[in-house]
Design a protein around this motif. Structure first.
Motif, PDB file in Angstrom:
ATOM      1  N   HIS A 300      55.697   6.429  19.128  1.00 41.33           N
ATOM      2  CA  HIS A 300      54.988   5.324  18.489  1.00 41.33           C
ATOM      3  C   HIS A 300      54.519   5.743  17.100  1.00 41.33           C
ATOM      4  O   HIS A 300      54.036   6.860  16.918  1.00 41.33           O
ATOM      5  N   LEU A 321      51.022  -0.297  18.682  1.00 41.44           N
ATOM      6  CA  LEU A 321      52.081  -0.969  19.435  1.00 41.44           C
ATOM      7  C   LEU A 321      52.491  -0.154  20.650  1.00 41.44           C
ATOM      8  O   LEU A 321      53.660  -0.063  21.013  1.00 41.44           O
ATOM      9  N   THR A 322      51.503   0.456  21.292  1.00 44.12           N
ATOM     10  CA  THR A 322      51.763   1.323  22.446  1.00 44.12           C
ATOM     11  C   THR A 322      52.000   0.540  23.722  1.00 44.12           C
ATOM     12  O   THR A 322      52.211   1.148  24.780  1.00 44.12           O
ATOM     13  N   TYR A 324      54.565  -0.897  24.217  1.00 46.27           N
ATOM     14  CA  TYR A 324      55.997  -0.702  24.409  1.00 46.27           C
ATOM     15  C   TYR A 324      56.288   0.786  24.558  1.00 46.27           C
ATOM     16  O   TYR A 324      55.524   1.633  24.098  1.00 46.27           O
ATOM     17  N   ARG A 326      58.517   2.484  23.074  1.00 49.53           N
ATOM     18  CA  ARG A 326      58.720   3.018  21.740  1.00 49.53           C
ATOM     19  C   ARG A 326      58.447   1.909  20.727  1.00 49.53           C
ATOM     20  O   ARG A 326      58.666   0.732  21.016  1.00 49.53           O
ATOM     21  N   SER A 327      57.977   2.291  19.561  1.00 51.77           N
ATOM     22  CA  SER A 327      57.662   1.288  18.545  1.00 51.77           C
ATOM     23  C   SER A 327      57.830   1.882  17.158  1.00 51.77           C
ATOM     24  O   SER A 327      57.885   3.103  16.981  1.00 51.77           O
ATOM     25  N   THR A 329      57.808   0.293  12.656  1.00 50.96           N
ATOM     26  CA  THR A 329      57.767  -0.896  11.800  1.00 50.96           C
ATOM     27  C   THR A 329      58.433  -0.659  10.462  1.00 50.96           C
ATOM     28  O   THR A 329      58.312   0.422   9.873  1.00 50.96           O
ATOM     29  N   ASN A 344      55.747  -4.994  15.015  1.00 56.41           N
ATOM     30  CA  ASN A 344      56.757  -4.111  15.591  1.00 56.41           C
ATOM     31  C   ASN A 344      58.154  -4.603  15.228  1.00 56.41           C
ATOM     32  O   ASN A 344      58.527  -5.727  15.574  1.00 56.41           O
ATOM     33  N   TYR A 346      60.802  -2.387  15.872  1.00 54.65           N
ATOM     34  CA  TYR A 346      61.679  -1.446  16.581  1.00 54.65           C
ATOM     35  C   TYR A 346      62.823  -2.209  17.251  1.00 54.65           C
ATOM     36  O   TYR A 346      62.598  -3.141  18.027  1.00 54.65           O
ATOM     37  N   GLU A 368      61.872  -6.041  20.904  1.00 57.61           N
ATOM     38  CA  GLU A 368      60.847  -6.649  21.735  1.00 57.61           C
ATOM     39  C   GLU A 368      59.751  -7.317  20.922  1.00 57.61           C
ATOM     40  O   GLU A 368      58.991  -8.133  21.441  1.00 57.61           O
ATOM     41  N   ASN A 388      46.631  -6.782  21.277  1.00 61.73           N
ATOM     42  CA  ASN A 388      48.077  -6.716  21.177  1.00 61.73           C
ATOM     43  C   ASN A 388      48.624  -8.098  21.522  1.00 61.73           C
ATOM     44  O   ASN A 388      48.131  -8.756  22.440  1.00 61.73           O
ATOM     45  N   LYS A 392      57.239 -12.297  19.059  1.00 59.43           N
ATOM     46  CA  LYS A 392      58.354 -11.594  18.415  1.00 59.43           C
ATOM     47  C   LYS A 392      58.505 -12.139  16.993  1.00 59.43           C
ATOM     48  O   LYS A 392      59.160 -13.158  16.786  1.00 59.43           O
TER      49      LYS A 392
END
Length: 479
Positions: A300, A321-322, A324, A326-327, A329, A344, A346, A368, A388, A392
């Motif tokens: 992240h 953006l944890t 997810y 992985r993230s 920007t 995000n 990613y 995502e 959060n 999208k």
């Protein structure tokens, strides 16, 4: 829409690499956010002077948007990707675009009532970055570097029954830009000098009155724009954040350098290896106390906030953006008051990458989306996540300090490389910055003609929102 509430609280380089991919008067804040960044005397009104709104790159506007009621929209087809859309004091819209076929940087003047293309001016073609970042000066002229490394000011005026665009000033940058290098970002300071940064790491200033150019070299790549507030300029290289000032003759002086975690490789959904963010100034006092970027750490990215008048030690470093696995920007943040909003990207499937972009790790990932709000505490000693959101966002969001809403273009449906251009559905979406809740969503259209490519919309004085897309500009207004 359900929200996750934690306990604590080059982009556009792509726009210019589309070769085979086809098939202002400030209002009182209506929210606790702000203040607006100080008005740069060398630019047009805040909110509509640069891709990121102002020379501080705050991502805010003092103008209202279309709101949450029904909207009307129309599309101006330009066969071009249009990363920078700005609005002059006369209300006319100026878009800096790059043609899909030929990759020619082109300035367009749009009718503020209908969105019609009134005039256009093609600029000499050069690097991919030469037609991305630009700004509108205090005389409503678009300032941009052309393919011959001339800093030009493009004005618009009536010509008979129509309009014309013309170069009103041109200043050569000479050997300050090494052969094979190219200008990435430019913005003016409070003394009227124009600061620039190149992809090869040269940082310089131009006095367009005298033609004097002064520069230094960092030896590190730059892939995003640069930002200024009174007495300070921020540049993020692919290794560090630089805070600079100008010496007596205009030569850039490094006040401090803050290395950051650039991660093991470029992430999918980013256009370069390193931070994907333009530095943003913000703060609860005068809008300049802090400067922030997001690093490229794995899995992240971390939001890094520095005291601009301090040194290279951040007051906070917090993973974002944890929600997810992985993230990351590629988007500049919104930064206002004590709040920072991070998008995000990613896995976002750009239809093309800049020349020379290294392979990503992993080679691909699903997109995502999602946004997070992070606040600096009242003492300026730390940060915490406030909310959060699962929205999208396919565009860079913008916060209106006039109506207290975040505006963006969201995407639903298939968002793989093919789906994004043919089957994805795009919506004008409005979020509540206090909670992250999506307040409304209005369908715009399907496919590449509405794909905003993580570019940012700009609000005109009447609240109309102009959003650059992969093939032109969409005009969104309150019904």
């Amino acid at each position: 829409m359900p929200l996750s509430l934690p306990a604590g609280g080059h982009l556009a380089a792509l726009a210019l690499s589309l070769t085979v991919t086809l098939g202002g008067t400030a209002a009182a804040p209506a929210s606790p956010f702000g203040p607006q960044a100080p008005q740069n005397p060398a630019t047009a009104a805040n909110g509509a002077a640069t891709m990121h709104g102002d020379s501080a790159s705050s991502g805010t506007t003092p103008r209202p948007g279309p709101g949450t009621s029904a909207v009307d929209y129309s599309r101006t087809a330009l066969a071009s990707a249009c990363p920078t859309v700005v609005v002059g004091s006369d209300g006319y819209v100026i878009a800096l675009c790059t043609t899909i076929f030929g990759q020619t940087p082109t300035v367009h003047l749009l009718d503020p009532v209908t969105g019609a293309d009134l005039a256009s001016l093609a600029l000499p073609k050069g690097s991919l970055f030469g037609g991305v970042y630009a700004y509108l000066d205090n005389a409503d002229r678009l300032v941009v570097v052309d393919g011959n490394n001339n800093l030009v000011r493009v004005g618009h005026r009536r010509a008979g029954s129509g309009w014309t665009l013309q170069i009103e000033q041109s200043t050569p940058l000479g050997n300050a830009v090494p052969a094979g290098d190219n200008i990435v970002g430019l913005t003016p300071d409070w003394e009227g000098r124009v600061w620039f940064a190149t992809s090869g790491g040269v940082i310089g200033t131009v006095d367009t009155g005298t033609g004097a150019v002064r520069s230094i070299s960092t030896g590190e790549g730059v892939q995003n724009s640069i930002s200024t507030v009174p007495g300070r300029t921020a540049v993020a290289t692919d290794h560090a954040l630089y805070l600079l000032s100008a010496g007596p003759d205009g030569t850039p002086v490094v006040d401090w350098r803050a290395p950051y975690d650039r991660g093991p490789a470029r992430k999918p959904g980013q256009l370069s290896w390193g931070t994907g963010t333009t530095p943003s100034f913000f703060g609860p006092g005068d809008g300049t106390e802090y400067v922030t970027i997001v690093d490229n750490a794995a899995p992240h990215g971390n939001l890094l906030v520095y005291r601009a008048s301090g040194g290279p030690d951040p007051i906070c470093r917090i993973p974002v953006l944890t929600q997810y696995a992985r993230s990351g920007t590629e988007d500049a943040v919104i930064a206002s008051g004590r709040s920072v909003f991070v998008t995000n990207t990613y896995g976002y499937p750009y239809p093309a990458l800049p020349e020379g972009a290294p392979a990503s790790q992993p080679s691909s990932a699903s997109f995502e989306g999602g946004l997070s709000r992070i606040d600096v505490n009242a003492g300026g000693t730390g940060c915490s996540v406030v909310w959060n959101s699962p929205v999208k966002s396919a565009a860079l969001p913008r916060l209106s300090l006039a109506d207290g809403k975040i505006y963006t273009v969201s995407v639903t449906g298939p968002t793989g490389s093919a789906g994004l251009n043919t089957f994805a559905q795009y919506h004008h979406s409005v979020l509540d910055p206090a909670t992250g809740a999506q307040l409304t969503s209005s369908f715009l259209g399907i496919g590449l003609v509405y794909n905003p490519l993580q570019m940012r919309g700009t609000a005109a004085p009447d609240g109309t929102l102009y959003q650059g897309t992969e093939t032109g500009v969409v005009r969104i207004s309150k019904r």
